[in-house]
Write an enzyme that holds these catalytic residues in place. Structure first.
Site, PDB file in Angstrom:
ATOM      1  N   CYS A  79      68.592  69.639  14.451  1.00  0.00           N
ATOM      2  CA  CYS A  79      70.000  69.943  14.778  1.00  0.00           C
ATOM      3  C   CYS A  79      70.102  70.000  16.298  1.00  0.00           C
ATOM      4  O   CYS A  79      69.504  70.893  16.922  1.00  0.00           O
ATOM      5  CB  CYS A  79      70.409  71.267  14.146  1.00  0.00           C
ATOM      6  SG  CYS A  79      72.123  71.721  14.497  1.00  0.00           S
ATOM      7  N   HIS A 125      71.542  58.956  10.480  1.00  0.00           N
ATOM      8  CA  HIS A 125      72.920  58.767  10.956  1.00  0.00           C
ATOM      9  C   HIS A 125      73.380  57.350  10.661  1.00  0.00           C
ATOM     10  O   HIS A 125      72.595  56.404  10.805  1.00  0.00           O
ATOM     11  CB  HIS A 125      73.011  59.037  12.465  1.00  0.00           C
ATOM     12  CG  HIS A 125      72.724  60.461  12.817  1.00  0.00           C
ATOM     13  ND1 HIS A 125      73.693  61.431  12.868  1.00  0.00           N
ATOM     14  CD2 HIS A 125      71.545  61.090  13.067  1.00  0.00           C
ATOM     15  CE1 HIS A 125      73.120  62.590  13.162  1.00  0.00           C
ATOM     16  NE2 HIS A 125      71.833  62.424  13.287  1.00  0.00           N
ATOM     17  N   GLU A 175      79.289  65.498   8.625  1.00  0.00           N
ATOM     18  CA  GLU A 175      77.883  65.870   8.601  1.00  0.00           C
ATOM     19  C   GLU A 175      77.364  66.056   7.175  1.00  0.00           C
ATOM     20  O   GLU A 175      78.026  66.693   6.341  1.00  0.00           O
ATOM     21  CB  GLU A 175      77.654  67.186   9.365  1.00  0.00           C
ATOM     22  CG  GLU A 175      77.609  67.036  10.851  1.00  0.00           C
ATOM     23  CD  GLU A 175      76.916  68.216  11.504  1.00  0.00           C
ATOM     24  OE1 GLU A 175      75.907  68.695  10.942  1.00  0.00           O
ATOM     25  OE2 GLU A 175      77.383  68.656  12.567  1.00  0.00           O
ATOM     26  N   CYS A 198      78.387  67.033  16.676  1.00  0.00           N
ATOM     27  CA  CYS A 198      77.058  66.856  16.080  1.00  0.00           C
ATOM     28  C   CYS A 198      76.154  66.337  17.201  1.00  0.00           C
ATOM     29  O   CYS A 198      76.377  65.228  17.713  1.00  0.00           O
ATOM     30  CB  CYS A 198      77.137  65.849  14.930  1.00  0.00           C
ATOM     31  SG  CYS A 198      75.539  65.478  14.167  1.00  0.00           S
ATOM     32  N   GLY A 203      74.082  63.424  16.198  1.00  0.00           N
ATOM     33  CA  GLY A 203      75.032  62.326  16.011  1.00  0.00           C
ATOM     34  C   GLY A 203      75.448  61.713  17.331  1.00  0.00           C
ATOM     35  O   GLY A 203      75.540  60.483  17.462  1.00  0.00           O
TER      36      GLY A 203
HETATM   37  N1  LIG Z   1      73.918  67.991   9.135  1.00  0.00           N
HETATM   38  C1  LIG Z   1      72.727  67.448   9.798  1.00  0.00           C
HETATM   39  C2  LIG Z   1      71.973  68.549  10.578  1.00  0.00           C
HETATM   40  C3  LIG Z   1      72.801  69.185  11.690  1.00  0.00           C
HETATM   41  C4  LIG Z   1      73.126  68.192  12.760  1.00  0.00           C
HETATM   42  C5  LIG Z   1      74.141  68.607  13.815  1.00  0.00           C
HETATM   43  N2  LIG Z   1      74.817  69.860  13.645  1.00  0.00           N
HETATM   44  C6  LIG Z   1      73.553  68.477  15.206  1.00  0.00           C
HETATM   45  O1  LIG Z   1      74.022  69.159  16.132  1.00  0.00           O
HETATM   46  O2  LIG Z   1      72.642  67.629  15.377  1.00  0.00           O
HETATM   47  C7  LIG Z   1      71.794  66.819   8.755  1.00  0.00           C
HETATM   48  O3  LIG Z   1      71.805  67.251   7.603  1.00  0.00           O
HETATM   49  O4  LIG Z   1      71.040  65.918   9.149  1.00  0.00           O
END
Ligand SMILES: N[C@H](CCC[C@H](N)C(=O)O)C(=O)O
Length: 261
Positions: free
Chosen positions: A74, A146, A194, A203, A206
């Site tokens: 994250c 992604h 997400e 994100c 992301g």
């Molecule tokens: N939902 C994402 C993880 C959190 C990513 C996001 N909150 C960030 O800041 O990178 C996943 O399941 O791969």
């Protein structure tokens, strides 16, 4: 049993921080408890949980999505996690943090922190279906999956709030879907759905994936700085000559308390 928590965010991607240095407070952090903590009505509210466990090899960020699922990494969360370690656990910058996607280095001063997110993995184009429509996407991994979709305007991403399904089995574990528009040279804007949290204001992984796809499309020289606007603010991403992604953005702790959720 009551236990401490903190609340923090990076470009309004918000998290519940659970200090658990010895791993004894939240040993069985169940998906159900994560959902309760992240619930924006009956709980504290958040896009995810950052549990802080001190291991022999250093601090480990145990990240969970709001639906209780586990993710490898994250990007916004690790900046908030580093802010917590600096302000509450006395850790100095630069610091190394263990994650499910290996060790990450965090550095910075003031409100903005820079995370070395490691090397991106770029795969063949694929398609994702969101809101009943199929979109051609670039598949990039930042430790987590992604699908990056360039569109003419972000309003097209309206169906973003629908749960994206993937129909050719490329993402059996689910995928984070970013919709992107160009805003200028080395300047893009995105919205994101997400995996495990739904549409969020930002994100970090992301934004890194989006900058990688834009840099490839621009044939930009390594070291070019990309500005990535998200609904919750702006992140800055550089793809270095030695194939690492450096992401810079804010990380704030906004509250702390105790809960028995
Ligand atoms: N939902 C994402 C993880 C959190 C990513 C996001 N909150 C960030 O800041 O990178 C996943 O399941 O791969």
């Amino acid at each position: 049993m009551s236990y401490p928590f903190l609340k923090g965010h990076g470009t309004e991607n918000d998290f519940v921080v659970l200090p658990d240095p010895d791993g004894t407070v939240h040993g069985d952090l169940s998906a159900e408890r994560v959902r309760a903590l992240c619930d924006r009505r009956a709980g504290i509210g958040g896009d995810g949980v950052l549990r802080a466990v001190r291991r022999d090899d250093g601090w480990f960020m145990d990240y969970r999505n709001a639906d209780g699922s586990v993710s490898e990494m994250c990007g916004n969360g690790i900046r908030v996690f580093a802010r917590y370690l600096h302000e509450r656990e006395g850790e100095a910058f630069p610091m190394r943090i263990q994650t499910r996607d290996g060790v990450k280095t965090l550095d910075g001063a003031g409100d903005e922190l820079t995370a070395d997110m490691g090397t991106p993995e770029v795969f063949e184009d694929t398609t994702v279906s969101v809101g009943g429509r199929s979109w051609t996407a670039r598949h990039v991994s930042m430790g987590n999956p992604h699908a990056v979709v360039f569109v003419d305007n972000l309003a097209e991403a309206g169906p973003l709030l629908e749960e994206p399904e993937h129909d050719d089995g490329v993402f059996p574990e689910g995928v984070n879907v970013e919709f992107v528009v160009r805003r200028g040279e080395h300047h893009v804007a995105m919205r994101v759905h997400e995996r495990g949290s739904g549409e969020t204001r930002s994100c970090g992984t992301g934004a890194c994936a989006v900058a990688v796809v834009a840099a490839l499309a621009d044939d930009a020289p390594r070291g070019t700085a990309y500005r990535v606007d998200v609904p919750g603010g702006t992140l800055h991403v550089v793809w270095t000559e030695d194939d690492r992604i450096l992401m810079t953005g804010p990380a704030l702790l906004v509250a702390e308390g105790v809960t028995d959720l």
